[in-house]
Design an enzyme around this catalytic site. Structure first.
Site, PDB file in Angstrom:
ATOM      1  N   ASP A   1       0.848  -1.190   0.000  1.00 46.74           N
ATOM      2  CA  ASP A   1       0.000   0.000   0.000  1.00 46.74           C
ATOM      3  C   ASP A   1       0.883   1.239   0.000  1.00 46.74           C
ATOM      4  OD1 ASP A   1      -2.175   1.934   0.655  1.00 46.74           O
ATOM      5  OD2 ASP A   1      -3.288   0.133   1.208  1.00 46.74           O
TER       6      ASP A   1
ATOM      7  N   LYS B   1     -13.613  -0.832 -14.039  1.00 44.47           N
ATOM      8  CA  LYS B   1     -13.864  -2.145 -13.443  1.00 44.47           C
ATOM      9  C   LYS B   1     -14.311  -3.162 -14.490  1.00 44.47           C
ATOM     10  CE  LYS B   1     -12.542  -1.345  -9.277  1.00 44.47           C
ATOM     11  NZ  LYS B   1     -11.376  -2.047  -8.700  1.00 44.47           N
TER      12      LYS B   1
ATOM     13  N   THR C   1     -17.460   0.841   3.671  1.00 45.27           N
ATOM     14  CA  THR C   1     -16.112   1.290   4.000  1.00 45.27           C
ATOM     15  C   THR C   1     -16.042   2.796   3.758  1.00 45.27           C
ATOM     16  OG1 THR C   1     -15.405   0.884   1.737  1.00 45.27           O
ATOM     17  CG2 THR C   1     -15.118  -0.930   3.304  1.00 45.27           C
TER      18      THR C   1
ATOM     19  N   THR D   1     -24.034  14.981  -3.751  1.00 47.24           N
ATOM     20  CA  THR D   1     -23.462  16.211  -4.311  1.00 47.24           C
ATOM     21  C   THR D   1     -23.797  16.360  -5.790  1.00 47.24           C
ATOM     22  OG1 THR D   1     -21.639  16.079  -2.726  1.00 47.24           O
ATOM     23  CG2 THR D   1     -21.304  17.474  -4.658  1.00 47.24           C
TER      24      THR D   1
ATOM     25  N   ASP E   1       3.158   1.478  -4.724  1.00 41.96           N
ATOM     26  CA  ASP E   1       2.309   2.251  -5.627  1.00 41.96           C
ATOM     27  C   ASP E   1       2.096   1.357  -6.841  1.00 41.96           C
ATOM     28  OD1 ASP E   1       1.260   3.845  -7.632  1.00 41.96           O
ATOM     29  OD2 ASP E   1       2.635   5.513  -7.322  1.00 41.96           O
TER      30      ASP E   1
ATOM     31  N   ASN F   1      -6.245  -5.641  -5.347  1.00 43.97           N
ATOM     32  CA  ASN F   1      -7.365  -4.942  -4.734  1.00 43.97           C
ATOM     33  C   ASN F   1      -7.277  -3.424  -4.844  1.00 43.97           C
ATOM     34  OD1 ASN F   1      -9.586  -4.468  -2.615  1.00 43.97           O
ATOM     35  ND2 ASN F   1      -7.772  -3.590  -1.612  1.00 43.97           N
TER      36      ASN F   1
ATOM     37  N   TYR G   1     -15.614   4.989 -13.330  1.00 46.64           N
ATOM     38  CA  TYR G   1     -15.272   3.872 -12.443  1.00 46.64           C
ATOM     39  C   TYR G   1     -15.788   2.556 -13.025  1.00 46.64           C
ATOM     40  CZ  TYR G   1     -15.078   1.102  -8.125  1.00 46.64           C
ATOM     41  OH  TYR G   1     -14.826   0.130  -7.179  1.00 46.64           O
TER      42      TYR G   1
END
Length: 266
Positions: free
Chosen positions: A38, A164, A197, A209, A64, A91, A160
């Site tokens: 991480d 994916k 999460t 928003t 990274d 992940n 996104y």
């Protein structure tokens, strides 16, 4: 502690917190030695310490996923620390919420770099390490973390969702290559549903928003309403699926996408 993954060695990217931390903990509880990769050094080291405190084997390496040299260093660290490398959990990922009419090119490029390039580099270096003649050389299992966003149309997550969906395609092509070239590596992915999460709750706030829902609670309610099992996912739901795909119980499964979404994406 169980012996389901006894003797296995895993690298979990984005393993410092959230889903990644839960996956790292579950892998360790199943008997695997786990390296947490991480960019969040303090948090990652604390997660590794917490796994060790419960009897698991864990360590941390700064990674990274967009940096090729970082991948080489991380796999070297896994092998030298634990004496092997046969599980990779791809992940690490980021999510930038925006309506299609408001897409930002720089935000899109960040998601492409982390979610697609990072996953692809992980596959590349896992294959090189796990295949015959590699530094580990005993085959293994890779689990890529896609998303239910790859299988449904939900507003404000077009970028996104696209990344994916790419993870899904990477999974299937990589599985075919690994099989045909005799690498001995199985490659699968999971499609997590929404989990509360930090990242999941940020999405709920972001769609408010964007003007799509009056409150985060309303956004979450809309997701639950689309989920046949009638609840959000938990970290444990996702982590248990990952352990299964890494285990011998999944020994004849490769190139698959496993929905872990309560039926939302069916």
């Amino acid at each position: 502690m169980s012996s389901l993954l006894q003797g296995r060695t895993a690298l979990v990217t984005g393993g410092a917190r959230g889903l990644g931390a839960g996956m790292a903990q579950a892998l360790a509880a199943a008997g695997a030695a786990v390296m947490i990769g991480d960019i969040l050094e303090d948090t990652g080291r604390e997660t590794a310490r917490s796994i060790g405190a419960t009897g698991g084997r864990a360590a941390f390496v700064q990674l990274d996923v967009t940096d090729e040299a970082g991948w080489l260093a991380a796999i070297y660290a896994v092998h030298t620390t634990f004496g092997g490398f046969d599980i990779l959990i791809n992940n690490a990922g980021i999510e930038e919420t925006a309506l299609v009419s408001e897409l930002d090119a720089d935000a899109l490029r960040r998601m492409l770099d982390v979610n697609i390039v990072g996953t692809a580099l992980g596959l590349k270096h896992a294959f090189r390490a796990m295949r015959p003649g590699g530094v580990a050389g005993k085959g293994g299992a890779v689990v890529n973390v896609a998303s239910v966003a790859a299988t449904i149309a939900f507003p404000a997550i077009a970028g996104y969702s696209a990344t994916k969906s790419a993870v899904d395609r990477l999974t299937r092509v990589a599985a075919m290559e690994a099989g045909q070239l005799g690498y001995g590596v199985r490659v699968n992915c999971i499609y997590p549903g929404l989990v509360p999460t930090d990242m999941g709750m940020k999405l709920a706030a972001d769609v408010v928003t964007a003007g799509l829902f009056p409150t985060p609670e309303a956004a979450v309610g809309a997701i639950v309403a689309q989920t046949p099992l009638g609840r959000l996912g938990t970290v444990a739901d996702m982590a248990d699926a990952v352990v299964f795909l890494c285990s011998d119980a999944a020994r004849f499964i490769t190139g698959a996408g496993l929905p872990v979404d309560g039926g939302m994406g069916m």
